[in-house]
Enzyme design. Sequence first.
Site, PDB file in Angstrom:
ATOM      1  N   SER A 131     -55.585  24.440  24.031  1.00 58.03           N
ATOM      2  CA  SER A 131     -55.930  25.584  23.723  1.00 58.03           C
ATOM      3  C   SER A 131     -57.994  26.007  23.013  1.00 58.03           C
ATOM      4  O   SER A 131     -58.239  23.857  22.833  1.00 58.03           O
ATOM      5  CB  SER A 131     -55.260  25.530  22.333  1.00 58.03           C
ATOM      6  OG  SER A 131     -55.925  27.209  21.757  1.00 58.03           O
ATOM      7  N   TYR A 156     -51.750  24.182  14.537  1.00 62.60           N
ATOM      8  CA  TYR A 156     -51.276  24.438  15.841  1.00 62.60           C
ATOM      9  C   TYR A 156     -52.784  23.740  16.402  1.00 62.60           C
ATOM     10  O   TYR A 156     -52.069  23.051  17.572  1.00 62.60           O
ATOM     11  CB  TYR A 156     -51.510  26.144  15.979  1.00 62.60           C
ATOM     12  CG  TYR A 156     -51.847  26.650  16.975  1.00 62.60           C
ATOM     13  CD1 TYR A 156     -50.673  25.747  18.263  1.00 62.60           C
ATOM     14  CD2 TYR A 156     -52.533  26.711  17.814  1.00 62.60           C
ATOM     15  CE1 TYR A 156     -50.569  26.399  19.867  1.00 62.60           C
ATOM     16  CE2 TYR A 156     -53.507  27.338  19.538  1.00 62.60           C
ATOM     17  CZ  TYR A 156     -51.461  26.984  20.612  1.00 62.60           C
ATOM     18  OH  TYR A 156     -52.271  27.636  21.000  1.00 62.60           O
TER      19      TYR A 156
HETATM   20  N1  LIG Z   1     -52.451  33.614  25.074  1.00 65.19           N
HETATM   21  C1  LIG Z   1     -53.340  32.483  24.672  1.00 65.19           C
HETATM   22  O1  LIG Z   1     -54.391  33.333  24.389  1.00 65.19           O
HETATM   23  C2  LIG Z   1     -53.237  31.370  24.020  1.00 65.19           C
HETATM   24  C3  LIG Z   1     -54.218  30.581  24.489  1.00 65.19           C
HETATM   25  C4  LIG Z   1     -54.383  29.669  24.510  1.00 65.19           C
HETATM   26  C5  LIG Z   1     -53.600  28.988  24.418  1.00 65.19           C
HETATM   27  N2  LIG Z   1     -52.450  29.265  24.304  1.00 65.19           N
HETATM   28  C6  LIG Z   1     -51.065  28.103  24.977  1.00 65.19           C
HETATM   29  O2  LIG Z   1     -50.566  29.167  26.041  1.00 65.19           O
HETATM   30  C7  LIG Z   1     -49.110  28.075  26.494  1.00 65.19           C
HETATM   31  C8  LIG Z   1     -48.771  29.697  26.747  1.00 65.19           C
HETATM   32  O3  LIG Z   1     -49.100  30.893  25.595  1.00 65.19           O
HETATM   33  P1  LIG Z   1     -48.584  32.408  25.672  1.00 65.19           P
HETATM   34  O4  LIG Z   1     -49.505  33.627  25.185  1.00 65.19           O
HETATM   35  O5  LIG Z   1     -48.252  32.580  26.727  1.00 65.19           O
HETATM   36  O6  LIG Z   1     -47.347  32.131  24.569  1.00 65.19           O
HETATM   37  P2  LIG Z   1     -45.699  32.641  24.271  1.00 65.19           P
HETATM   38  O7  LIG Z   1     -45.174  32.636  23.294  1.00 65.19           O
HETATM   39  O8  LIG Z   1     -45.891  34.095  24.862  1.00 65.19           O
HETATM   40  O9  LIG Z   1     -44.643  32.117  25.694  1.00 65.19           O
HETATM   41  C9  LIG Z   1     -44.331  30.866  25.236  1.00 65.19           C
HETATM   42  C10 LIG Z   1     -42.835  30.646  24.946  1.00 65.19           C
HETATM   43  O10 LIG Z   1     -42.192  29.389  25.560  1.00 65.19           O
HETATM   44  C11 LIG Z   1     -41.336  29.378  24.711  1.00 65.19           C
HETATM   45  N3  LIG Z   1     -41.181  28.169  24.220  1.00 65.19           N
HETATM   46  C12 LIG Z   1     -41.668  28.115  23.040  1.00 65.19           C
HETATM   47  N4  LIG Z   1     -40.924  27.184  22.038  1.00 65.19           N
HETATM   48  C13 LIG Z   1     -39.430  26.604  23.215  1.00 65.19           C
HETATM   49  C14 LIG Z   1     -39.214  25.846  22.726  1.00 65.19           C
HETATM   50  N5  LIG Z   1     -38.613  24.693  21.872  1.00 65.19           N
HETATM   51  N6  LIG Z   1     -38.282  25.128  24.137  1.00 65.19           N
HETATM   52  C15 LIG Z   1     -38.224  25.977  24.775  1.00 65.19           C
HETATM   53  N7  LIG Z   1     -38.695  27.409  25.292  1.00 65.19           N
HETATM   54  C16 LIG Z   1     -39.839  27.524  24.211  1.00 65.19           C
HETATM   55  C17 LIG Z   1     -40.830  31.238  24.166  1.00 65.19           C
HETATM   56  O11 LIG Z   1     -40.129  31.444  24.174  1.00 65.19           O
HETATM   57  C18 LIG Z   1     -41.823  31.791  25.166  1.00 65.19           C
HETATM   58  O12 LIG Z   1     -41.610  31.822  26.294  1.00 65.19           O
HETATM   59  C19 LIG Z   1     -48.813  27.616  25.178  1.00 65.19           C
HETATM   60  O13 LIG Z   1     -49.274  26.353  25.029  1.00 65.19           O
HETATM   61  C20 LIG Z   1     -49.906  28.813  24.064  1.00 65.19           C
HETATM   62  O14 LIG Z   1     -50.217  27.698  23.179  1.00 65.19           O
HETATM   63  C21 LIG Z   1     -52.028  30.662  24.753  1.00 65.19           C
END
Ligand SMILES: NC(=O)c1ccc[n+]([C@@H]2O[C@H](COP(=O)([O-])OP(=O)(O)OC[C@H]3O[C@@H](n4cnc5c(N)ncnc54)[C@H](O)[C@@H]3O)[C@@H](O)[C@H]2O)c1
Length: 327
Positions: A131, A156
């Site tokens: 991130s 985080y």
């Molecule tokens: N969306 C953004 O702007 C952004 C920015 C920086 C980093 N990220 C990272 O990218 C990745 C995807 O983000 P996103 O926006 O799609 O988030 P999201 O919350 O929509 O997707 C994460 C998914 O992981 C699943 N999950 C969480 N904990 C779990 C566990 N213990 N076991 C199994 N499944 C689990 C959740 O059910 C969810 O469907 C994440 O790692 C997030 O930290 C996202």
Amino acid sequence: MNKKKILVTGCAGFIGSNLVDKLTNSKNNIVYGIDNLNNYYDHKLKKKRLKKLSKKKNFTLFKIDISSKKNILKNFSIIKYDYVFHLAAQAGVRYSINNPDTYLKSNLIGFYNILEAAKKINVKLFYFASSSSVYGDKKKFPISEKFNTDTPKSFYAATKKCNEIIAHSYSHLYKMKIIGLRFFTVYGPLGRPDMTPFSFLNKHYQGKHIDIFNKGNHERDFTYIDDVINFILILFEKNQKNMNSNYEIYNIGKGSPQKLLKYIGQIEKTSKINFKRNYIGPQSGDVKKTYSSIKKIYRITNYKPKINIQEGLKKFINWYKKYYKIK
Ligand SMILES: NC(=O)c1ccc[n+]([C@@H]2O[C@H](COP(=O)([O-])OP(=O)(O)OC[C@H]3O[C@@H](n4cnc5c(N)ncnc54)[C@H](O)[C@@H]3O)[C@@H](O)[C@H]2O)c1
């Protein structure tokens, strides 16, 4: 041609579901997803994303919690994945202030379990979601991958920084090919309701005001979901042929920061609404400005993000109004 077995963890999530959608378009890919479908935000959104994916013949979903080492190792012993995209995590900077336990469980223990399982079956390439928050507050922009990441401002961000360090040790010790992707504020249709623009529109249609932290003096490098997926797919294609080193980190951003107040004005104009605004002080854990250098990812992919903020917001708002049946 041998079919590629690809695992996407967090496949019911915003980025993961979009990645699966594109990967399954190739008949040469057999795509598997792992997700525990947790209730961090409106479950219906995850259901909706999975409904679309369930129509794909080359996609299989496993409902597993990645914090269970036993279940993860069992899954990896049944399917010998060639490639892993590890996106499952507890996302959200602000939520981590009061709920650190779930970050420890999913982002540290869960991360370790997936990495260790991937090592055991010798996956060819391992991608994981980091991130932009690992950078903390910076004074110089744009932010390049070489900038220091020793001062994360939230738990985080600290878990994502730990992921990078742990991944580096695995690539060094076991010669695993690992790539960390530092995402910058990803947005788009069927996105995350805990993030803007989704959260602002929800507040408005619930008749509530929107909280504007730091009196609106933040800047964010909003990156449209299609550009994020294009970056990942091109990178994946290139990495399969050649990698400069076993461990790489890339910024995945738009490279054009938006001032929050101007951005709010654009949402209002595009959606023809006026927010009730509540200006408040800074939220602990939030960084003031993100602005990604995309030089490194461009050098490899030759790709520049195509969707500017006006287009991106228009696409999001059209989707939002259709989804919630707003006239
Ligand atoms: N969306 C953004 O702007 C952004 C920015 C920086 C980093 N990220 C990272 O990218 C990745 C995807 O983000 P996103 O926006 O799609 O988030 P999201 O919350 O929509 O997707 C994460 C998914 O992981 C699943 N999950 C969480 N904990 C779990 C566990 N213990 N076991 C199994 N499944 C689990 C959740 O059910 C969810 O469907 C994440 O790692 C997030 O930290 C996202």
